[in-house]
Design an enzyme around this catalytic site. Structure first.
Site, PDB file in Angstrom:
ATOM      1  N   ARG A 124       0.866  -1.172   0.000  1.00  0.00           N
ATOM      2  CA  ARG A 124       0.000   0.000   0.000  1.00  0.00           C
ATOM      3  C   ARG A 124       0.905   1.225   0.000  1.00  0.00           C
ATOM      4  O   ARG A 124       1.679   1.434   0.941  1.00  0.00           O
ATOM      5  CB  ARG A 124      -0.917   0.025   1.228  1.00  0.00           C
ATOM      6  CG  ARG A 124      -1.810   1.277   1.318  1.00  0.00           C
ATOM      7  CD  ARG A 124      -2.608   1.250   2.614  1.00  0.00           C
ATOM      8  NE  ARG A 124      -3.382   2.467   2.810  1.00  0.00           N
ATOM      9  CZ  ARG A 124      -4.649   2.640   2.428  1.00  0.00           C
ATOM     10  NH1 ARG A 124      -5.277   1.670   1.799  1.00  0.00           N
ATOM     11  NH2 ARG A 124      -5.280   3.767   2.657  1.00  0.00           N
TER      12      ARG A 124
ATOM     13  N   HIS B 125      -7.115   0.888  -6.947  1.00  0.00           N
ATOM     14  CA  HIS B 125      -7.466   0.374  -5.615  1.00  0.00           C
ATOM     15  C   HIS B 125      -8.311  -0.895  -5.765  1.00  0.00           C
ATOM     16  O   HIS B 125      -9.489  -0.940  -5.410  1.00  0.00           O
ATOM     17  CB  HIS B 125      -8.243   1.439  -4.842  1.00  0.00           C
ATOM     18  CG  HIS B 125      -8.212   1.263  -3.357  1.00  0.00           C
ATOM     19  ND1 HIS B 125      -7.680   0.150  -2.741  1.00  0.00           N
ATOM     20  CD2 HIS B 125      -8.674   2.069  -2.341  1.00  0.00           C
ATOM     21  CE1 HIS B 125      -7.804   0.278  -1.425  1.00  0.00           C
ATOM     22  NE2 HIS B 125      -8.388   1.416  -1.158  1.00  0.00           N
TER      23      HIS B 125
ATOM     24  N   GLN C 265     -10.300  -2.601  -2.769  1.00  0.00           N
ATOM     25  CA  GLN C 265     -11.492  -1.838  -2.399  1.00  0.00           C
ATOM     26  C   GLN C 265     -12.651  -2.166  -3.332  1.00  0.00           C
ATOM     27  O   GLN C 265     -13.804  -2.266  -2.915  1.00  0.00           O
ATOM     28  CB  GLN C 265     -11.191  -0.349  -2.441  1.00  0.00           C
ATOM     29  CG  GLN C 265     -12.359   0.554  -2.029  1.00  0.00           C
ATOM     30  CD  GLN C 265     -12.685   0.451  -0.552  1.00  0.00           C
ATOM     31  OE1 GLN C 265     -11.808   0.592   0.291  1.00  0.00           O
ATOM     32  NE2 GLN C 265     -13.940   0.187  -0.232  1.00  0.00           N
TER      33      GLN C 265
ATOM     34  N   ASP D 243     -16.274   9.977  -2.069  1.00  0.00           N
ATOM     35  CA  ASP D 243     -14.970   9.839  -1.421  1.00  0.00           C
ATOM     36  C   ASP D 243     -14.569  11.223  -0.917  1.00  0.00           C
ATOM     37  O   ASP D 243     -15.211  12.227  -1.241  1.00  0.00           O
ATOM     38  CB  ASP D 243     -13.951   9.290  -2.427  1.00  0.00           C
ATOM     39  CG  ASP D 243     -12.638   8.863  -1.781  1.00  0.00           C
ATOM     40  OD1 ASP D 243     -12.569   8.807  -0.537  1.00  0.00           O
ATOM     41  OD2 ASP D 243     -11.678   8.592  -2.526  1.00  0.00           O
TER      42      ASP D 243
ATOM     43  N   CYS E 224     -15.646   4.722   0.777  1.00  0.00           N
ATOM     44  CA  CYS E 224     -14.511   3.857   1.107  1.00  0.00           C
ATOM     45  C   CYS E 224     -13.887   4.185   2.461  1.00  0.00           C
ATOM     46  O   CYS E 224     -13.075   3.402   2.965  1.00  0.00           O
ATOM     47  CB  CYS E 224     -13.475   3.884  -0.001  1.00  0.00           C
ATOM     48  SG  CYS E 224     -12.891   5.534  -0.450  1.00  0.00           S
TER      49      CYS E 224
ATOM     50  N   ARG F 111     -14.077  -5.597   3.209  1.00  0.00           N
ATOM     51  CA  ARG F 111     -12.660  -5.543   2.835  1.00  0.00           C
ATOM     52  C   ARG F 111     -11.958  -6.818   3.303  1.00  0.00           C
ATOM     53  O   ARG F 111     -11.134  -7.388   2.572  1.00  0.00           O
ATOM     54  CB  ARG F 111     -11.963  -4.326   3.471  1.00  0.00           C
ATOM     55  CG  ARG F 111     -12.384  -2.964   2.966  1.00  0.00           C
ATOM     56  CD  ARG F 111     -12.049  -2.725   1.510  1.00  0.00           C
ATOM     57  NE  ARG F 111     -10.658  -2.945   1.183  1.00  0.00           N
ATOM     58  CZ  ARG F 111      -9.643  -2.126   1.489  1.00  0.00           C
ATOM     59  NH1 ARG F 111      -9.872  -0.994   2.150  1.00  0.00           N
ATOM     60  NH2 ARG F 111      -8.411  -2.405   1.120  1.00  0.00           N
TER      61      ARG F 111
END
Length: 335
Positions: free
Chosen positions: A113, A140, A143, A236, A277, A322
């Site tokens: 990450r 991503h 996600q 987001d 997210c 997740r």
């Protein structure tokens, strides 16, 4: 004794970006995550990875990604080892290639990450083990699996779903939602001011997947057009990591694109769900939120507290997912 469903046959594969997978493979990972979620909730052990060791490389801080990879690894019987940006020499005193070769000799899989997509691609190229992208500035994918799993849980299918993302259209979330959605048969609408339209390269990539797999992509600054008949409203943060100096400009651009009750009603559907997210700036219960309120007089940013806490909001199901989807990826690529 319950006979466990086997993982998706993707042994040795890396998850670097959505476009590397077929529609069937990506949806199979989602479906397997739903199965693993049922095992977790029923207390059915599923330790497919006894004796495996997994490296967790984090250049960027994280709550959900780190927790999800850690718990997923342990549930599967593997040992996760966290390596933060101050713990190893990645890219500083040792090249990414050399680091990858060292870690690949010691670990069975690597999560990364960080900032650069090139780094995660290089890790996959040189390590000799599966590498999973926990987030870069470009993509991503972990996600996306959780997001579309949450959509499927709520509507029972993905094909034909209308998903509207409203906010900054140039970030990794907009890229990933377009490509993953289009290849899963979802109609993705990116709603953002024209100055924040996504890069045409990613729009073209998503439309190519849509033509092949049944989804579609719309990019518009017209809120009414974008949200009409939307099954999912997604947003987001307005300012991503490293862009704090642009906050005032971004607020002025996006203040009319806030997700609130009025916008949710504009979908014309009673079953519309809200996704984010996380973290979300929906109140002032954080140091960051208080600072923004003091500087700009804003107590709620991309989503109002009313929507965030409403029954339509599925953000904490999404956050839990997740873990289940990451577990699906790890199990499927290491067994």
């Amino acid at each position: 004794m319950t006979e466990l469903q086997k993982p998706v046959p993707l042994k040795g594969r890396s998850l670097l970006k959505e476009n590397d997978f077929t529609k069937e493979e990506f949806e199979a990972l989602i479906d397997y995550a739903i199965t693993l979620k049922s095992y977790k909730h029923k207390g059915i052990a599923h330790r497919f990875l006894e004796g495996k060791n997994i490296a967790l490389l984090f250049e960027k801080t994280s709550t959900r990604t780190r927790a999800a990879f850690t718990v997923a690894s342990i549930d599967l019987g593997a040992h996760p080892e966290f390596l933060g940006k101050n713990d190893i020499q990645l890219g500083k005193k040792e090249s990414v290639e050399d680091t990858a070769k060292v870690l690949g000799r010691m670990f069975d899989g690597i999560e990364f990450r960080g900032f650069s997509q090139e780094v995660v691609e290089s890790l996959a190229e040189h390590s000799g083990v599966p590498v999973w992208n926990g987030l870069t500035d470009t993509w991503h994918p972990t996600q996306m699996l959780a997001d579309y799993m949450t959509v499927k849980e709520n509507f029972g299918h993905l094909e034909g779903i209308n998903l509207t993302y409203i906010g900054d259209g140039r970030n990794n979330m907009a890229h990933s939602l377009m490509v993953a959605g289009a290849m899963l048969g979802v109609n993705v609408r990116i709603c953002t001011p024209q100055s924040l339209f996504p890069n045409q390269t990613f729009v073209d990539m998503a439309r190519q997947r849509g033509e092949k797999d049944g989804g579609s992509v719309m990019v518009t600054d017209n809120i009414e057009e974008a949200v009409k008949d939307a099954h999912v409203i997604y947003t987001d943060v307005w300012v991503s990591m490293g862009e704090e100096s642009e906050f005032e400009t971004r607020v002025n651009l996006l203040k009319d694109y806030q997700v609130n009750k009025q916008l949710m009603r504009q979908t014309g559907r009673e079953d519309t769900i809200f996704l984010h997210c996380l973290p979300a700036f929906h109140d002032t219960q954080t140091l960051y939120g208080k600072e923004i309120e003091e500087k700009y007089g804003i107590g709620e940013m991309e989503v109002t507290d009313e929507v965030f806490r409403s029954p339509q909001s599925k953000v904490f199901d999404q956050a839990e997912n997740r873990m289940h989807t990451i577990k699906s990826v790890i199990a499927s690529t290491l067994t």
